[in-house]
Write a protein that holds these residues in place. Sequence first.
Motif, PDB file in Angstrom:
ATOM      1  N   ASP A  34      61.899  -5.380 -82.319  1.00  0.00           N
ATOM      2  CA  ASP A  34      63.097  -4.522 -82.462  1.00  0.00           C
ATOM      3  C   ASP A  34      64.241  -5.327 -83.083  1.00  0.00           C
ATOM      4  O   ASP A  34      64.016  -5.945 -84.113  1.00  0.00           O
ATOM      5  N   TYR A  48      57.366 -12.709 -74.727  1.00  0.00           N
ATOM      6  CA  TYR A  48      58.298 -11.720 -75.290  1.00  0.00           C
ATOM      7  C   TYR A  48      57.575 -10.668 -76.143  1.00  0.00           C
ATOM      8  O   TYR A  48      57.761  -9.470 -75.961  1.00  0.00           O
ATOM      9  N   TYR A  49      56.721 -11.117 -77.068  1.00  0.00           N
ATOM     10  CA  TYR A  49      56.076 -10.158 -77.978  1.00  0.00           C
ATOM     11  C   TYR A  49      54.966  -9.367 -77.283  1.00  0.00           C
ATOM     12  O   TYR A  49      54.667  -8.243 -77.679  1.00  0.00           O
ATOM     13  N   GLN A  50      54.403  -9.963 -76.216  1.00  0.00           N
ATOM     14  CA  GLN A  50      53.437  -9.185 -75.429  1.00  0.00           C
ATOM     15  C   GLN A  50      54.156  -8.060 -74.705  1.00  0.00           C
ATOM     16  O   GLN A  50      53.655  -6.941 -74.608  1.00  0.00           O
ATOM     17  N   SER A  51      55.323  -8.385 -74.202  1.00  0.00           N
ATOM     18  CA  SER A  51      56.143  -7.380 -73.526  1.00  0.00           C
ATOM     19  C   SER A  51      56.561  -6.299 -74.520  1.00  0.00           C
ATOM     20  O   SER A  51      56.478  -5.102 -74.231  1.00  0.00           O
ATOM     21  N   TRP A  52      56.945  -6.734 -75.710  1.00  0.00           N
ATOM     22  CA  TRP A  52      57.338  -5.773 -76.751  1.00  0.00           C
ATOM     23  C   TRP A  52      56.164  -4.847 -77.082  1.00  0.00           C
ATOM     24  O   TRP A  52      56.319  -3.623 -77.153  1.00  0.00           O
ATOM     25  N   ALA A  54      53.613  -4.138 -75.241  1.00  0.00           N
ATOM     26  CA  ALA A  54      53.275  -3.290 -74.098  1.00  0.00           C
ATOM     27  C   ALA A  54      54.220  -2.093 -73.989  1.00  0.00           C
ATOM     28  O   ALA A  54      53.863  -1.061 -73.407  1.00  0.00           O
ATOM     29  N   ASN A  55      55.405  -2.222 -74.579  1.00  0.00           N
ATOM     30  CA  ASN A  55      56.386  -1.134 -74.520  1.00  0.00           C
ATOM     31  C   ASN A  55      56.186  -0.093 -75.610  1.00  0.00           C
ATOM     32  O   ASN A  55      56.979   0.829 -75.729  1.00  0.00           O
ATOM     33  N   HIS A  56      55.176  -0.261 -76.426  1.00  0.00           N
ATOM     34  CA  HIS A  56      54.923   0.684 -77.513  1.00  0.00           C
ATOM     35  C   HIS A  56      53.461   1.116 -77.513  1.00  0.00           C
ATOM     36  O   HIS A  56      52.606   0.429 -76.962  1.00  0.00           O
ATOM     37  N   THR A  57      53.224   2.238 -78.151  1.00  0.00           N
ATOM     38  CA  THR A  57      51.855   2.732 -78.304  1.00  0.00           C
ATOM     39  C   THR A  57      51.543   2.771 -79.790  1.00  0.00           C
ATOM     40  O   THR A  57      52.289   3.359 -80.570  1.00  0.00           O
TER      41      THR A  57
END
Length: 165
Positions: A34, A48-52, A54-57
């Motif tokens: 983002d 951080y990018y794993q979390s990012w 995981a927040n998207h499909t």
Amino acid sequence: MGSRLMISMIGLLALAVILDGPVADGATTFTVGDSLGWTIPPNNSMDYYQSWAANHTFEIGDSLLFNWTGTHTATILSNEEEYENCTKNGIILATSGVTVRLPQNGTSYFVCSVGSHCEQGMKLAVKVGNGIAPPPPPSAAPTLQVASFAATFLSSIAILLFTHL
Ligand SMILES: *[C@@H]1O[C@H](CO)[C@@H](O)[C@H](O)[C@H]1NC(C)=O
Ligand SMILES: *[C@@H]1O[C@H](CO)[C@@H](O)[C@H](O)[C@H]1NC(C)=O
Ligand SMILES: *[C@@H]1O[C@H](CO)[C@@H](O)[C@H](O)[C@H]1NC(C)=O
Ligand SMILES: *[C@@H]1O[C@H](CO)[C@@H](O)[C@H](O)[C@H]1NC(C)=O
């Protein structure tokens, strides 16, 4: 008459909403990270990018936009082992603003190939669709070549045998 016009306008509006909506053409371009973009995650946030992600499909046909400043790359790796190893050679995209399309289900792996950026958390694994990669295309070409070589070889022996009989 007025109400008829109103009804058709509502119909047009509904159509426009459907065409605009995520159903008709689901392809989305996601900006990786983002507003942070593609960089070494701050605060030692290794995930951080794993979390990012995981927040998207992500679905087939979606794209990832990699934006960065400074010296980085978006390097496409081919499997989880390379990703875990922070392998430095893959398909190296070295220009910020590059967009990568996700063409099939499965997991796609990206790292920065510069220095130890990957080891510092600049790595992204994206699960696309159900995460199940289609079977690789049958590697028909080399087999066919070998097969036809063998066939040529055998038939020349046959011809040899035949002419020598
Ligand atoms: C990093 O830490 C700073 C200060 O605590 C905070 O403002 C910032 O939001 C953090 N960044 C991330 C990506 O967590
Ligand atoms: C993902 O979502 C969680 C929960 O809303 C949030 O705390 C986290 O900061 C998000 N991660 C990223 C990288 O945006
Ligand atoms: C990953 O690292 C391990 C341990 O160093 C090594 O044995 C393996 O060959 C590496 N794999 C790849 C794909 O680089
Ligand atoms: C890809 O995954 C989605 C689920 O997100 C599934 O509906 C679709 O059938 C899958 N496509 C293929 C080609 O396997």
